[in-house]
Design a protein around this motif. Structure first.
Motif, PDB file in Angstrom:
ATOM      1  N   LYS A  49       0.841  -1.212   0.000  1.00 45.85           N
ATOM      2  CA  LYS A  49       0.000   0.000   0.000  1.00 45.85           C
ATOM      3  C   LYS A  49       0.870   1.254   0.000  1.00 45.85           C
ATOM      4  O   LYS A  49       0.596   2.229  -0.707  1.00 45.85           O
ATOM      5  N   ALA A  50       1.939   1.218   0.798  1.00 47.77           N
ATOM      6  CA  ALA A  50       2.835   2.377   0.870  1.00 47.77           C
ATOM      7  C   ALA A  50       3.539   2.614  -0.461  1.00 47.77           C
ATOM      8  O   ALA A  50       3.766   3.757  -0.864  1.00 47.77           O
ATOM      9  N   ALA A  51       3.873   1.536  -1.155  1.00 48.22           N
ATOM     10  CA  ALA A  51       4.638   1.673  -2.404  1.00 48.22           C
ATOM     11  C   ALA A  51       3.737   2.064  -3.570  1.00 48.22           C
ATOM     12  O   ALA A  51       4.157   2.801  -4.473  1.00 48.22           O
ATOM     13  N   GLY A  52       2.521   1.556  -3.586  1.00 47.19           N
ATOM     14  CA  GLY A  52       1.596   1.913  -4.664  1.00 47.19           C
ATOM     15  C   GLY A  52       1.740   1.032  -5.888  1.00 47.19           C
ATOM     16  O   GLY A  52       2.538   0.093  -5.919  1.00 47.19           O
ATOM     17  N   PRO A  53       0.943   1.332  -6.927  1.00 48.84           N
ATOM     18  CA  PRO A  53       0.794   0.389  -8.041  1.00 48.84           C
ATOM     19  C   PRO A  53       2.008   0.264  -8.957  1.00 48.84           C
ATOM     20  O   PRO A  53       2.198  -0.772  -9.578  1.00 48.84           O
ATOM     21  N   TYR A 211       3.005  -0.244  14.728  1.00 46.41           N
ATOM     22  CA  TYR A 211       2.939   1.203  14.496  1.00 46.41           C
ATOM     23  C   TYR A 211       2.910   1.392  12.976  1.00 46.41           C
ATOM     24  O   TYR A 211       3.920   1.710  12.341  1.00 46.41           O
ATOM     25  N   GLY A 212       1.742   1.135  12.428  1.00 52.04           N
ATOM     26  CA  GLY A 212       1.610   0.988  10.985  1.00 52.04           C
ATOM     27  C   GLY A 212       1.934   2.232  10.189  1.00 52.04           C
ATOM     28  O   GLY A 212       2.623   2.156   9.169  1.00 52.04           O
ATOM     29  N   LEU A 213       1.447   3.365  10.649  1.00 49.10           N
ATOM     30  CA  LEU A 213       1.690   4.590   9.885  1.00 49.10           C
ATOM     31  C   LEU A 213       3.191   4.899   9.843  1.00 49.10           C
ATOM     32  O   LEU A 213       3.732   5.272   8.801  1.00 49.10           O
ATOM     33  N   HIS A 214       3.825   4.708  10.980  1.00 53.33           N
ATOM     34  CA  HIS A 214       5.276   4.915  11.052  1.00 53.33           C
ATOM     35  C   HIS A 214       5.997   3.987  10.082  1.00 53.33           C
ATOM     36  O   HIS A 214       6.883   4.401   9.330  1.00 53.33           O
ATOM     37  N   GLY A 215       5.574   2.738  10.071  1.00 56.81           N
ATOM     38  CA  GLY A 215       6.216   1.768   9.186  1.00 56.81           C
ATOM     39  C   GLY A 215       6.010   2.110   7.722  1.00 56.81           C
ATOM     40  O   GLY A 215       6.950   2.068   6.919  1.00 56.81           O
ATOM     41  N   MET A 216       4.790   2.469   7.370  1.00 58.56           N
ATOM     42  CA  MET A 216       4.504   2.787   5.970  1.00 58.56           C
ATOM     43  C   MET A 216       5.258   4.035   5.512  1.00 58.56           C
ATOM     44  O   MET A 216       5.773   4.099   4.402  1.00 58.56           O
ATOM     45  N   ASN A 217       5.331   5.014   6.383  1.00 62.14           N
ATOM     46  CA  ASN A 217       6.046   6.234   5.995  1.00 62.14           C
ATOM     47  C   ASN A 217       7.551   5.995   5.895  1.00 62.14           C
ATOM     48  O   ASN A 217       8.236   6.630   5.077  1.00 62.14           O
ATOM     49  N   SER A 218       8.061   5.077   6.683  1.00 61.65           N
ATOM     50  CA  SER A 218       9.484   4.713   6.541  1.00 61.65           C
ATOM     51  C   SER A 218       9.708   4.063   5.180  1.00 61.65           C
ATOM     52  O   SER A 218      10.715   4.331   4.502  1.00 61.65           O
ATOM     53  N   ILE A 219       8.780   3.211   4.776  1.00 61.85           N
ATOM     54  CA  ILE A 219       8.902   2.554   3.475  1.00 61.85           C
ATOM     55  C   ILE A 219       8.833   3.592   2.358  1.00 61.85           C
ATOM     56  O   ILE A 219       9.627   3.560   1.403  1.00 61.85           O
ATOM     57  N   ARG A 220       7.937   4.532   2.484  1.00 57.75           N
ATOM     58  CA  ARG A 220       7.816   5.574   1.436  1.00 57.75           C
ATOM     59  C   ARG A 220       9.086   6.421   1.374  1.00 57.75           C
ATOM     60  O   ARG A 220       9.574   6.770   0.303  1.00 57.75           O
TER      61      ARG A 220
END
Lengths: 342, 385
Positions: A49-53, A211-220
């Motif tokens: 989801k963080a990376a996108g299509p 801590y999902g939002l933190h994790g996703m933003n780290s990936i982004r």
């Protein structure tokens, strides 16, 4: 000094402001066969989801390969390729290099495409550490290597790995009457190793999807910064850690709040503690005793009070005696290590 | 020499082949295993890991099969009997170090619980497609010994034999199980330690000044000394002379590589283990090994019920290949039928050894299950015409 390495443009991936702002689209959907309460499956979902299509995802052998792609089913909506157990780093490098060439020759549209290679702790911290290390030295190829760490070879029935914590019960380290503590090694410090040893790598982070939002933003951030990057995710595993699946989220929180799993990022060489870890380090919240974390897991059920105290002392060392607390285990003084008799 | 009773779990057990293999290793005196998880072999070292605290010994989880396959050789040179366990993809990674073991004459055992391939293939399902790899997988000219059990009892018995061969000939021995044999559970009888013969290390008794690490006493197999015992020795994968030091001349290469081969070739009659049921001038002899031999047994019985003259030859020792016996049978039989869980590997050896004197029929199967006896029977019928 003039730079001669051309880093290709990356996607613009601004941080998500809140859970409510997350896109609804999923790129890792239903159809997987992971265990109830599997945190690693959540990592895959959040990562996609963080990376996108416009992403290519490569996965080395492990739970997230086998459970997500067997029996004519797959949950990947984006292109996905299996790589051999130790090869996540090499696969990321090769894919990124090929995209670069194809775009340069005009064979495919010139656009930033995320290349993510994931590996488990067996594939990353054990067999694949050389390949990851090599990839992190190639500044001109954009890729993210994400190591999902459930602290054992969970795919083959919970054998210990280089990332298994001291004392844990695995099928390679079953406690018994003759010896209680069969696993006497401490978990490898993968993120610290990668951050300290790879000057071309612009971004290293630790995350936990509790801590999902933190994790996703780290990936982004890792995908947007360019060049090779590395993220180490701690993933509670109901089967391997032996707890009730409904506790997965809480288990991740306990790992962070007890100080066992520090959250941090190293961006262009700049270290920043993040999330709850930042608050712990600033003295705003106190660390939870590791006893609360360990005793909820069957893999530590054989621990005596001495074992728990020893584990606690090692975590205290991390925060009080490491030169860079929670990150790099260099010390000012040599001290005797006195583990409990086993 | 009799087995050390500490490692022998005497009694009647209900074990799967993987666990029986572990007990065989312990009975043979193995006190070191380097392991890396891979289905369907992991149970061998899982059991070893849980047994060694009581028996005494060391199990180390390695970071990959490259490491496992060389760590065990370090243990051997340190004085232990050692083994590792793997399956297809891991066996592929071990190839360089199997060649190293052959070159340095390190006695050790590699257990390969075969699964479907290539690559990741069928992790939980059987195949017998690593048979040529076991023989030819590493580069250069060398010889190994490969044994192939077809039951949990044989996983116990032949693991001891594998260690004994490895010590006697200072050669890496491939123990070629398959997923079905590894995971099938049957009665396994483990005899008392004083009824188990184990071959000790060929440790030198020579004085330090007289010892040549790769000098032999005429049988082609050098005596061994261990690290730290005061003997001067140098272990290298480079071509070496009797002193163990690199000597890269064609003459040294010729002498060394021929000896590595001949020490096995010259003892082939002793190494060859067969189970045979050939009477007199069979029309067809079914040659099989491992789990396929048990399916073939049913096919042979069905063929005999139809009045066909069918013999059985089960390869327990697959390498070195028992070509002498095949040659003898070729003179008295019309055809060989070779069922195996691959698309044609050992059948090539049978055909080569038969040398046109008898026809050879393959019964290939790509793996993932065992043959149906009817499929083998069909080829037996065709071959007997």
């Amino acid at each position: 000094m003039a730079t001669y390495i051309q880093i290709d443009p990356t996607q613009k991936l601004d941080p998500f402001k809140s859970v409510k702002k997350l896109p609804l689209e999923e790129y890792f959907t239903s159809g997987h066969r992971t265990c109830q309460g599997c945190e690693s499956a959540l990592v895959m979902k959040m990562m996609a989801k963080a990376a996108g299509p416009r992403s290519i995802i490569l996965g080395s052998t492990g739970c997230m390969y086998v459970a997500n792609t067997t029996y004519y089913s797959t949950s990947w909506v984006v292109p996905w390729m299996h790589t051999q157990l130790g090869s996540s780093g090499s696969a990321a490098l090769g894919t990124s290099a090929a995209l670069k060439v194809l775009m340069r020759k005009g064979k495919i549209k010139n656009e930033p495409i995320n290349v993510i290679a994931f590996c488990g702790d067996g594939g990353g911290a054990d067999m694949g550490v050389g390949a990851i290390s090599a990839t992190l030295t190639h500044a001109e190829y954009n890729s993210l290597i994400l190591m999902y760490d459930n602290e054992s070879y969970a795919n083959t029935d919970i054998q210990l790995s280089g990332s298994t914590p001291w004392g844990a019960n695995t099928t390679f380290s079953s406690p018994g009457k003759v010896k209680r503590i069969m696993h006497r090694r401490w978990k490898k410090n993968m993120a610290g190793m990668m951050a300290a040893g790879h000057p071309e790598c612009k971004y290293v982070a630790t995350i936990c999807m509790s801590y999902g939002l933190h994790g996703m933003n780290s990936i982004r951030k890792a995908l947007a910064i360019g060049g090779p990057t590395f993220i180490h995710s701690l993933d509670p595993c109901p089967k391997g850690w032996d707890y009730d699946p409904y506790l997965s989220h809480e288990m991740g929180e306990l790992a962070v709040n007890s100080g066992v799993w520090p959250l941090y990022e190293v961006e262009n060489g700049l270290l920043r503690l993040t999330g709850r870890t930042e608050q712990i380090a600033a003295g705003k919240i106190r660390r939870v005793p590791v006893r609360d974390y360990l005793l909820k897991q069957g893999r530590f059920a054989h621990f005596t009070n001495d074992d728990i105290d020893y584990f606690q002392s090692k975590i205290d060392d991390m925060w009080e005696k490491w030169l860079i607390p929670g990150v790099i285990p260099f010390r000012r003084d040599v001290e005797a290590d006195t583990p409990p008799s086993s | 020499m009799k087995a050390d009773p500490r490692g022998v779990l005497t009694g009647t057990h209900f074990l799967d082949g993987d666990h029986a293999c572990c007990e065989g290793a312990l009975a043979a005196g193995a006190r070191f295993a380097a392991g890396y998880p891979i289905t369907p072999s992991t149970e061998v070292v899982e059991r070893f890991a849980s047994r060694v605290p009581k028996v005494g010994g060391t199990f180390i989880q390695m970071e990959d099969e490259l490491a496992a396959s060389i760590t065990l050789q370090g243990a051997v040179w340190g004085g232990a009997k050692a083994f590792t366990v793997t399956s297809g993809p891991g066996f592929s990674l071990m190839m360089e170090h199997i060649g190293y073991a052959a070159m340095t004459e390190t006695p050790c055992v590699f257990v390969d619980v075969q699964r479907g391939g290539p690559s990741t293939g069928l992790p939980t399902l059987p195949a017998q497609a690593d048979m040529m790899q076991a023989r030819w997988g590493s580069h250069g000219d060398y010889e190994i010994i490969a044994l192939c059990p077809n039951s949990p009892q044989e996983c116990f018995d032949l693991t001891i034999q594998a260690f004994n061969f490895s010590e006697e000939f200072r050669v890496p021995v491939m123990f070629m199980m398959d997923e079905v044999v590894g995971h099938m559970t049957e009665k396994v009888i483990i005899p008392p330690a004083d009824q188990i013969e184990v071959v000790p290390r060929r440790h030198t008794r020579k004085a330090v000044e007289d010892y040549l690490p790769y000098g032999t006493n005429g049988d082609g197999v050098p005596e061994m000394a261990h690290a730290g015992e005061g003997y001067k020795f140098h272990v290298t994968g480079l071509t070496h002379d009797e002193h163990g030091y690199p000597n890269m001349t064609p003459a040294t290469q010729d002498k060394l590589v021929r000896r590595l081969q001949n020490k096995i070739h010259d003892a082939i009659d002793r190494i060859t283990l067969l189970e045979e049921e050939c009477f007199d001038s069979e029309d067809v002899v079914v040659v099989s090994y491992g789990i396929t031999s048990r399916v073939a047994q049913r096919a042979i019985e069905m063929a005999r019920e139809r009045g066909l003259k069918v013999g059985k030859l089960r390869l327990i020792t697959c390498w070195p290949f028992p070509e002498k016996r095949i040659r003898e049978l070729a003179a008295t039989t019309k055809a060989f039928v070779v069922p195996e869980l691959n698309l044609g590997q050992m059948v090539r050896e049978v055909e080569r050894a038969a040398n046109g004197k008898a026809r050879t029929f393959a019964v290939p199967h790509a793996g993932g299950s065992v043959h149906r006896p009817e499929d083998i029977l069909k080829v037996i019928v065709e071959a007997s015409r």
